[in-house]
Design an enzyme around this catalytic site. Sequence first.
Site, PDB file in Angstrom:
ATOM      1  N   LYS A 175       0.862  -1.187   0.000  1.00  0.00           N
ATOM      2  CA  LYS A 175       0.000   0.000   0.000  1.00  0.00           C
ATOM      3  C   LYS A 175       0.895   1.233   0.000  1.00  0.00           C
ATOM      4  O   LYS A 175       1.499   1.579   1.003  1.00  0.00           O
ATOM      5  CB  LYS A 175      -0.908   0.055   1.232  1.00  0.00           C
ATOM      6  N   GLY A 228       7.504   5.484   7.960  1.00  0.00           N
ATOM      7  CA  GLY A 228       6.630   6.640   8.162  1.00  0.00           C
ATOM      8  C   GLY A 228       6.977   7.318   9.477  1.00  0.00           C
ATOM      9  O   GLY A 228       8.105   7.195   9.969  1.00  0.00           O
ATOM     10  N   SER A 229       5.995   7.999  10.055  1.00  0.00           N
ATOM     11  CA  SER A 229       6.290   8.793  11.248  1.00  0.00           C
ATOM     12  C   SER A 229       6.446   7.904  12.488  1.00  0.00           C
ATOM     13  O   SER A 229       5.907   6.794  12.553  1.00  0.00           O
ATOM     14  CB  SER A 229       5.169   9.800  11.494  1.00  0.00           C
ATOM     15  N   GLY A 233       4.185   4.765  13.690  1.00  0.00           N
ATOM     16  CA  GLY A 233       4.972   3.560  13.954  1.00  0.00           C
ATOM     17  C   GLY A 233       4.686   2.978  15.325  1.00  0.00           C
ATOM     18  O   GLY A 233       4.701   1.759  15.515  1.00  0.00           O
ATOM     19  N   GLU A 250      10.824   1.899  10.065  1.00  0.00           N
ATOM     20  CA  GLU A 250      11.771   2.967   9.718  1.00  0.00           C
ATOM     21  C   GLU A 250      11.040   4.271   9.967  1.00  0.00           C
ATOM     22  O   GLU A 250      10.062   4.571   9.282  1.00  0.00           O
ATOM     23  CB  GLU A 250      12.146   2.890   8.233  1.00  0.00           C
ATOM     24  N   CYS A 284      13.810  11.238   5.751  1.00  0.00           N
ATOM     25  CA  CYS A 284      14.132  10.868   7.141  1.00  0.00           C
ATOM     26  C   CYS A 284      15.596  11.165   7.395  1.00  0.00           C
ATOM     27  O   CYS A 284      16.010  11.315   8.535  1.00  0.00           O
ATOM     28  CB  CYS A 284      13.848   9.410   7.460  1.00  0.00           C
ATOM     29  N   GLU A 384      11.074  16.311  14.686  1.00  0.00           N
ATOM     30  CA  GLU A 384      11.171  16.184  13.223  1.00  0.00           C
ATOM     31  C   GLU A 384      10.140  17.099  12.558  1.00  0.00           C
ATOM     32  O   GLU A 384       8.952  17.044  12.869  1.00  0.00           O
ATOM     33  CB  GLU A 384      10.923  14.731  12.793  1.00  0.00           C
TER      34      GLU A 384
END
Length: 507
Positions: A175, A228-229, A233, A250, A284, A384
């Site tokens: 996805k 993703g974030s 996560g 990640e 990232c 971030e």
Amino acid sequence: MADKHKNFIGGEWVKPTTGEYFENRNPAKQSDLIGLWPRSGRDDVDRAVEAARRGYETWRRTPAPERGALLKTVGDLLTARKDEIARAATREMGKTLQETRGDVQEGIDTAYYAATEGRRLFGHTVPSELRDKWAMSFRRPIGVCGLITPFNFPMAIPTWKMFPALLCGNSVIIKPAEDVPHTVTLLVEILEEAGIPRGVVNLVHGLGEEVGAAIVEHPGIPVISFTGSTETGRIVGRICGEMHKRLSLEMGGKNAQIVMPDADLDLALEGVLWGAFGTTGQRCTATSRLLLHEDIHDEFVDRLRKQAKGLKLGYGLDGDVEVGPLINEASREKVEQYVEIGQGEGDLALGGERATGRALKDGFFFEPTIFTDVQPGSRIATEEIFGPVLSVIRFGDVDEAFRINNEVKYGLSSSVYTRDVNVSFRALQELDNGITYVNAPTIGAEAHLPFGGVKQTGNGHREGGWEVYEFYSETKVGYLDYSGRLQRAQIDNYAGPGQEPEEAERL
Ligand code: UN1
């Protein structure tokens, strides 16, 4: 009327069961509607899982070198269509054509690496502690893998996950981020053309909270890989923990470039411009902190501000553009909020506004932004932002610089510019990151080396290189005893202190 795209399930391009679609628009030109993609639901994921289970049964029996040969063909097809795919990726993602070409190339590199791994997939053969007994480990596939990928590398990151998963003999359901559905659609077309058997690769488009959640929660998917974030996560991690799924995460970064006074300052300047403002800071691995030694601080900031001011913003397909837009309005609002926070935490030395020139007003552009005199513990220096915002921090000596680097909750990459070999090696040892660059920016990972971070950036796994093959396979051990008698490990060969093993007596 814009084209309605489809999902790919069990070897067929199919409409979503929901009958619903979402729009994919160019982030540099909102009036440019690229197409409509399925807003799929749980039923579509259920169908994909059934197809993937059937696909797995044939694929896991296909010899690994043959699986590798198919990925070699995929690499060749990606090479032939590199430019066309890069253009489609720029149109939906926004970064420059030079960058999306690099993104597709990373997919090609990953394909060729995977192809050769088909003839390795090494296990170990080790001596048994008993006589006439053989001991070895080897690798088995796991099953259906659910892959959830972000917008910023619309080709590279899907291939980082998909190719090793396939090479190991798993089937996959992918996805892609709803901002960039087109690039993965092209990738799946290529896999189809290369002859991937039915059900081995399945593509289900949709939103994270709908299709992403359905994949993570599905009991028929034992492996999840998510980029993703850190916030999302955490949710993915909780669900996978409860369901005992194998999970690779990640997530975020707050990467620093450290410039020592002995550094080649021209090189360091080029490095931070690329690291902080390339991909509009949406990596990232982006450089979001610049740590400058006090001796070179003022001069460096001066030069950096001038150069960053000169960066050309615009549509990534226009020749001389250096910085594209942000991905969407929500992301631009987040950047704006951090700029507001930053006003109270440092001095705004450049930017800080939406970029709204004539060619820019239809896109999500934001000026390259620099804050100076930022305190290491402040929010803009620790959270971030995922945008073109750089926080400059002054330091007095190398110990202080290393301490500041390590004082954030993330640990993806770091960079140090110096000509001192001792500082270089100390940086490798002491910086708490998965990747440290010496005399190179915080971005630039290569497909054949492990990629990932420590602390809240990840959960201990790596993508890329040889390590990712361990994530997508299960180690199995085989013991073969050809002695013709019962041999008891830990017992028969160690009779106890002062006593000879039975075996020794016999000989
Ligand atoms: C990411 O930052 O989201 O390090 C991935 C790089 C890339 C991969 C970055 N090859 O430059």
